[in-house]
Design a protein around this motif. Structure first.
Motif, short mmCIF file in Angstrom:
data_model
loop_
_atom_site.label_atom_id
_atom_site.label_comp_id
_atom_site.label_asym_id
_atom_site.label_seq_id
_atom_site.Cartn_x
_atom_site.Cartn_y
_atom_site.Cartn_z
N MET A 61 -34.72 70.69 -31.18
CA MET A 61 -35.37 71.98 -31.34
C MET A 61 -35.11 72.86 -30.11
O MET A 61 -34.99 72.36 -28.99
CB MET A 61 -36.87 71.83 -31.54
CG MET A 61 -37.28 71.05 -32.77
SD MET A 61 -36.96 71.91 -34.32
CE MET A 61 -35.50 71.03 -34.86
N LYS A 62 -35.06 74.17 -30.34
CA LYS A 62 -34.90 75.15 -29.27
C LYS A 62 -35.80 76.34 -29.56
O LYS A 62 -36.24 76.52 -30.70
CB LYS A 62 -33.44 75.61 -29.19
CG LYS A 62 -32.43 74.53 -28.88
CD LYS A 62 -31.02 75.10 -28.87
CE LYS A 62 -30.00 74.01 -28.55
NZ LYS A 62 -28.61 74.55 -28.56
N PRO A 63 -36.09 77.18 -28.57
CA PRO A 63 -36.82 78.43 -28.86
C PRO A 63 -36.07 79.23 -29.92
O PRO A 63 -34.86 79.41 -29.83
CB PRO A 63 -36.85 79.14 -27.51
CG PRO A 63 -36.76 78.04 -26.51
CD PRO A 63 -35.85 77.01 -27.12
N GLY A 64 -36.81 79.72 -30.91
CA GLY A 64 -36.20 80.48 -31.99
C GLY A 64 -35.73 79.63 -33.15
O GLY A 64 -35.17 80.15 -34.13
N ALA A 65 -35.97 78.31 -33.10
CA ALA A 65 -35.55 77.43 -34.19
C ALA A 65 -36.48 77.58 -35.39
O ALA A 65 -37.71 77.55 -35.26
CB ALA A 65 -35.54 75.98 -33.73
#
Length: 254
Positions: free
Chosen positions: A54-58
């Protein structure tokens, strides 16, 4: 793929805000689907098909009845739990949006409307959820445009003929004018899977939809989805969906 399906039907059943640190949690026996938006996250999602970072904006889709483990030092997200009423899925899918502020605002609006608990909350939240998917589908469609002309022709042909038992990878290659080996290589490069698996996934999703409709027997659903061998269909269905087709409708309604 889930985010490329423009004909889904939903019913929202819950909306949550989650902010956690140093979490390791196994999620199992979830009889509902989920869609999450990560504001901040380094979570790793591990399940039977693999691992997803997971990443920011996922934006991530979690199908019903798919168990997974979530490990993160930080995980901040908004999550919508919902019933997916007209198709089935067994793979967790995720992409990082190119418009994080727009999607963050839509998720926040859905959450705020859910908390207001008005008499017409279900209508309002479902309408916002459809608006959210309009944005997601539009973004994914734009990404699809970047596919090669060959792949666009191949996918268009599969969409029109996947339910025909005669559709094989060899036939698909002939229809788009390339050799089978080249098609397999390009297909895997652009789609991340083989053309055979892609076709089978479409057939199984279609069969699952027919079974859950209540209008088709298992044998009828298999034939409508392009399978000539009901025994082979049952084995493939169990492998993909986690249960035999004869039990799938019952689990879905529960």
């Amino acid at each position: 793929m889930f985010f490329e399906n423009g004909e889904m039907t939903f019913r929202v059943i819950d909306v949550l805000r989650i902010e956690q640190r140093n979490v390791r949690k196994m999620n199992s026996n979830r009889h509902f689907s989920a869609l999450s938006f990560r504001e901040q996250s380094d979570a790793v999602i591990a399940y039977s098909q693999g691992r997803i970072q997971m990443k920011p904006g996922a934006v991530t889709f979690f199908p019903a009845d798919v168990d997974y483990e979530r490990v993160a030092s930080v995980d901040q997200m908004t999550v919508v739990h919902f019933e997916l009423l007209n198709c089935a899925a067994r793979e967790i899918e995720s992409f990082v949006t190119g418009q994080p502020q727009r999607l963050a605002a839509l998720f926040a609006e859905i959450y705020a409307e859910w908390l207001r608990n008005r008499p017409d909350r279900q209508y309002r939240v479902n309408a916002l959820f459809y608006a959210l998917f309009t944005e997601i589908y539009g973004e994914c469609s734009e990404r699809l445009v970047r596919r090669s002309p060959l792949m666009s022709r191949a996918l268009k042909y599969i969409d029109a003929h996947f339910a025909q038992p005669e559709l094989t990878v060899a036939r698909l290659a002939r229809e788009v004018g390339v050799c089978e080996v080249y098609l397999r290589r390009i297909f895997r490069q652009e789609m991340g899977e083989s053309p055979r698996r892609y076709i089978n996934s479409m057939r199984l999703r279609h069969a699952a939809s027919l079974i859950t409709s209540g209008y088709y027997s298992v044998g009828e659903a298999a034939r409508q989805a392009g399978y000539t061998d009901e025994k082979y269909f049952s084995v493939a269905f169990r492998r993909a969906m986690g249960c035999p087709p004869s039990q799938y409708s019952y689990q879905y309604k529960e």
